[in-house]
Design a protein around this motif. Structure first.
Motif, PDB file in Angstrom:
ATOM      1  N   SER A  70     -49.672 -18.289  24.170  1.00 21.58           N
ATOM      2  CA  SER A  70     -48.604 -18.912  24.956  1.00 21.58           C
ATOM      3  C   SER A  70     -48.228 -17.995  26.114  1.00 21.58           C
ATOM      4  O   SER A  70     -48.651 -16.841  26.169  1.00 21.58           O
ATOM      5  N   TRP A  71     -47.402 -18.534  27.014  1.00 21.63           N
ATOM      6  CA  TRP A  71     -46.956 -17.817  28.204  1.00 21.63           C
ATOM      7  C   TRP A  71     -48.154 -17.241  28.973  1.00 21.63           C
ATOM      8  O   TRP A  71     -48.123 -16.127  29.482  1.00 21.63           O
ATOM      9  N   SER A  78     -50.151 -21.172  35.742  1.00 21.17           N
ATOM     10  CA  SER A  78     -49.335 -20.855  34.566  1.00 21.17           C
ATOM     11  C   SER A  78     -49.494 -21.965  33.545  1.00 21.17           C
ATOM     12  O   SER A  78     -49.787 -23.125  33.887  1.00 21.17           O
ATOM     13  N   TYR A 169     -43.605 -22.956  35.362  1.00 23.39           N
ATOM     14  CA  TYR A 169     -44.618 -23.296  34.368  1.00 23.39           C
ATOM     15  C   TYR A 169     -44.478 -24.784  34.036  1.00 23.39           C
ATOM     16  O   TYR A 169     -43.431 -25.397  34.299  1.00 23.39           O
ATOM     17  N   ARG A 179     -35.619 -21.564  31.492  1.00 20.27           N
ATOM     18  CA  ARG A 179     -35.897 -20.914  30.207  1.00 20.27           C
ATOM     19  C   ARG A 179     -34.872 -21.425  29.198  1.00 20.27           C
ATOM     20  O   ARG A 179     -33.735 -20.973  29.161  1.00 20.27           O
ATOM     21  N   GLU A 184     -40.596 -21.529  23.209  1.00 18.75           N
ATOM     22  CA  GLU A 184     -40.465 -20.609  22.083  1.00 18.75           C
ATOM     23  C   GLU A 184     -40.377 -21.351  20.760  1.00 18.75           C
ATOM     24  O   GLU A 184     -40.964 -20.938  19.757  1.00 18.75           O
ATOM     25  N   ARG A 380     -43.856 -13.205  29.526  1.00 19.59           N
ATOM     26  CA  ARG A 380     -42.934 -14.330  29.605  1.00 19.59           C
ATOM     27  C   ARG A 380     -42.123 -14.327  30.886  1.00 19.59           C
ATOM     28  O   ARG A 380     -41.683 -15.369  31.359  1.00 19.59           O
ATOM     29  N   TRP A 381     -41.915 -13.161  31.430  1.00 16.90           N
ATOM     30  CA  TRP A 381     -41.077 -13.005  32.617  1.00 16.90           C
ATOM     31  C   TRP A 381     -41.801 -12.159  33.658  1.00 16.90           C
ATOM     32  O   TRP A 381     -42.585 -11.270  33.326  1.00 16.90           O
TER      33      TRP A 381
END
Length: 777
Positions: A70-71, A78, A169, A179, A184, A380-381
């Motif tokens: 993921s991410w 993305s 994304y 977010r 998640e 993730r960031w």
């Protein structure tokens, strides 16, 4: 006139004759292998953040099943949700152990019916692809049937334009930067049959993470596969997925050609059935490639399919090659080298070499603003972002490792307004984020480090954005005057002639609500900047201006010392004379690093007592004391009472050294070595477990609070070795070494680049010798 070096500096440096040269092979033998520096196998019940994968252009996190990631992000591409899970006999096996290595993420588990499953996920170096190898071994004494299903989900989009820390994304309904924990929740519930009726989600509200209970709502894997945002087609063992929102193309190729593939909208499902004899292993191999040209994506898949085993192995060997290049003068990656440490101190060696591996892992070579960049975090960031604060924490080291890169970056960053932006988007090119209080100090410190270490004093005269670099330094150093509230109502007293950072704690430590207005830390930073600006003016012959800056700095010191609260801690000063005691490492660090000679001896002693009583633990530290008045409201792993940003231990060691206790800094250096068991440096490590409020708290990489798996600030641990244990911290006048007292450390640092030449630093019996290397030998 800027190329004149101190006579004392020249006397301190000797030329190493050919007869005394250490053989290249002997120097190289000091560099640990990637295997030695890789994370150890860790049990899933002790992990808060899963391992990542990278390849100098893309990155992703692995999940708790045996295959999905993921991410995923490789700007401008993305991915949303995850890439598809692996199922065996109707169940999704979940990971029992993880292991991070720079070239792969490993997952391992054992099923109730006697299968051991091991998987490796790798990103081939600088290619737009990901490769999987999954091994299924029958550990029983009889043959075992298997029925395997693997989902291939190509939920990837392409987003041009400017990227922020919260990069864009795709979700089912299209592009988002929000977010809200939907992704998640999807990834945390892979393989779990029941979905809770409520879940805690965290959303950005007014730019700040806010948690709340909401009714559970996230898509199932079936819904992801059937999502009409994509269309898919299958040919033999390859699935191609087209994004209807953007022109992104994702492809999967399964090398096990006996599989049957069912096609959906955003991917497909492969199915393999058969038996495995006792002790035998079934190996499954597949590839994902991405791009915006179907022909090129297909070619990429075909090439990797035809050379899977060699490419899979080459990923490891290419990482090994680049790792060795970091430490070689005249290498193909850096304009300097990462200094090679030779020492019998095994604990210090492990901590030191974790820094260059972190730097290499965060290196990105496909972002258009620079030839290469050191990203601050991810996955993730911040997949395209460099934060000024994080990278300045190791600015002395950066200046010797890659001075040409540093100069090019700084020349670009001078155009970014530090009152509005905390860094640069290396994809779109613009400044990003808000006006962190650290920005002016961070930029100043990096420019100072570059000039004093490269010897490029002519850079001071270079005109950028309508000012010389020296004028920019003065602008940064005097910003405290522009943000001071002295003279306003409630701020009439002389003590208010200091920098006031405003009422929004988000511009400082974010999660600590009391740390705002006039705080000791960055005021100490401004005093140091004023003095260093004076040194630059003195070097250019402007003694009058230098004296003016020194006088103002001394006056600031007098005001700042009035904020001492006793017991080793400091007050923040609000309007109307209100003082709030803050028990935080940031004040200890900045006061110790930048004003060690101004702090009275008794206050130094009390500061030391505070650091060891309330901050430093057996193997890590607390950013904030548990006794701080705002501790309960500040619980975030990087800046709160249950952990610390990875730059804080290094900053604390620097402060300990400047305060006259380098032996204490070395003890702390040794103590944090077990923290490297999960891998390289992260955004923060948290204190956890039953003893999290005690000195012997367990330590692990933190995810809670929206942290990154990796982050660049921890590279400063290696700078501690260079600056604090070998004394390499060139001053503006041209003296490269600072005297170190009360330190018992022996070792050598090879290939330290200073003023265009390489030097070896030799530390023995409390003395450091700087020896010029003969680069021909």
């Amino acid at each position: 006139m800027f190329k004149i070096y101190s006579i004392f500096a020249l006397l301190a440096i000797t030329v190493w004759s050919c007869e005394n040269q250490v053989k290249k092979s002997d120097i190289i033998s000091n560099i640990p292998s990637l295997e030695e520096l890789s994370g150890k196998w860790v049990s899933v019940d002790t992990v808060d953040m899963e391992p990542s994968i990278r390849n100098f252009r893309g990155q992703a996190l692995v999940n708790h099943d045996m295959s999905s990631i993921s991410w995923f992000v490789a700007a401008p591409y993305s991915g949303g949700y995850h890439t598809g899970s692996f199922r065996l006999n109707g169940k999704t096996p979940l990971v029992k152990e993880f292991r991070w290595q720079p070239y792969q993420a490993l997952r391992k588990t054992k099923t109730d019916d006697g299968f051991v499953i091991e998987s490796s996920t790798r990103m081939p170096v600088e290619k737009d692809a990901i490769m999987w190898q999954i091994e299924l071994t029958n550990t029983l004494q009889e043959s075992q049937p298997f029925d395997i299903e693997i989902d291939f989900i190509g939920f990837i989009s392409k987003y041009d334009g400017d990227w922020q820390w919260w990069y864009p994304y795709p979700k089912i309904d299209g592009q988002t930067t929000k977010r809200d924990d939907e992704v998640e929740n999807v990834r945390k519930h892979i393989g779990k049959s029941q979905k809770p009726t409520e879940a805690i989600v965290t959303e950005l509200v007014d730019g700040k993470p806010t948690s709340k209970n909401v009714a559970s709502s996230w898509p199932t894997d079936k819904e992801l596969l059937q999502c009409k945002k994509h269309t898919a087609k299958t040919s033999n063992n390859t699935i191609l997925i087209s994004d209807t929102e953007t022109n992104a193309i994702t492809g999967f190729t399964l090398l096990n050609k006996e599989a049957e593939i069912t096609t959906y909208n955003s991917g497909g499902t492969a199915r393999l059935k058969g038996e495995i004899a006792p002790g035998q292993t079934l190996t499954i191999k597949y590839i994902m490639a991405y791009g915006d040209d179907e022909k090129l994506v297909k070619e990429n898949l075909v090439n990797l399919e035809n050379s899977f085993d060699s490419e899979f192995a080459n990923t490891k060997s290419e990482w090994k090659h680049r790792w060795e290049q970091l430490f070689t003068p005249n290498n193909e990656i850096l304009s300097g080298t990462f200094p090679v440490l030779e020492t019998t101190d095994a604990l210090a060696k492990k901590v030191y070499y974790t820094g260059p591996l972190t730097m290499l892992y965060l290196m990105n070579t496909n972002l258009p603003q620079h030839k290469k960049v050191f990203l601050t975090g991810g996955p993730r960031w911040g997949a395209s972002i460099t934060f000024f604060w994080d990278i300045t924490e190791w600015s002395t080291l950066w200046a010797t490792v890659d001075p040409e890169m540093m100069k090019e970056h700084l020349s670009s960053w001078i155009s970014i307004d530090p009152s509005k932006n905390y860094g640069q988007d290396n994809f779109g090119g613009k400044g990003v984020g808000n006006g962190y209080s650290a920005n002016y100090w961070a930029l100043f410190q990096m420019i100072r480090a570059y000039i004093t270490i490269s010897g490029d004093y002519e850079f001071l005269e270079k005109e950028l954005e309508g000012k010389t670099v020296l004028q920019h330094l003065e602008h940064y150093a005097t910003n405290w005057k522009r943000i001071s509230i002295h003279g306003q109502k409630g701020a009439e007293d002389d003590i208010y002639k200091l920098a006031d950072f405003g009422d929004d704690e988000w511009n400082l430590l974010e999660c600590v609500p009391t740390y705002k207005h006039i705080v000791p830390s960055f005021n100490a930073g401004y005093i140091w900047m004023m003095r260093e600006t004076a040194a630059f003016y003195k070097k250019t012959g402007n003694s009058e201006k230098a004296n003016q800056f020194l006088k103002e700095a001394d006056q600031m010191v007098e005001r700042l010392l009035k904020l001492y609260a006793g017991n080793g801690v400091w007050n923040s000063l609000y309007p109307n004379g209100e003082k709030i005691e803050v028990r935080h490492c940031l004040d200890f660090m900045f006061m110790g690093r930048y004003l060690p000679n101004d702090i009275p001896k008794d206050i130094k002693a009390e500061m030391m007592d505070f650091a060891y009583r309330e901050l430093i633990t057996d193997n890590w530290m607390r950013a904030q004391s548990l006794s701080d008045v705002a501790a309960e409201q500040s619980d975030r792993a990087d800046h709160g009472p249950l952990g610390a940003f990875d730059g804080w231990p290094a900053g604390t060691m620097d402060a300990l050294s400047q305060l006259g206790f380098p032996d204490k800094a070395l003890d702390f250096y040794h103590a944090i070595e077990p923290v490297t068991n999960e891998g390289i440096w992260s955004q923060a490590h948290e204190l956890w477990g039953d003893n999290k409020y005690k000195k012997n708290a367990k330590v692990r990489i933190a995810e809670r609070g929206w942290h990154n798996r990796e982050s660049s600030s921890g590279i400063a641990m290696s700078q501690v070795m260079l600056k604090n244990f070998f004394g390499f911290y060139p001053d503006v006048a041209g003296t490269p070494l600072k005297k170190i007292n009360n330190l018992h450390f022996e070792g050598n640092l090879y290939h330290v680049k200073y003023a265009g030449d390489y030097y070896t630093l030799k530390s023995k019996e409390g003395k450091v010798e700087m020896i010029k290397e003969d680069n021909e030998h």
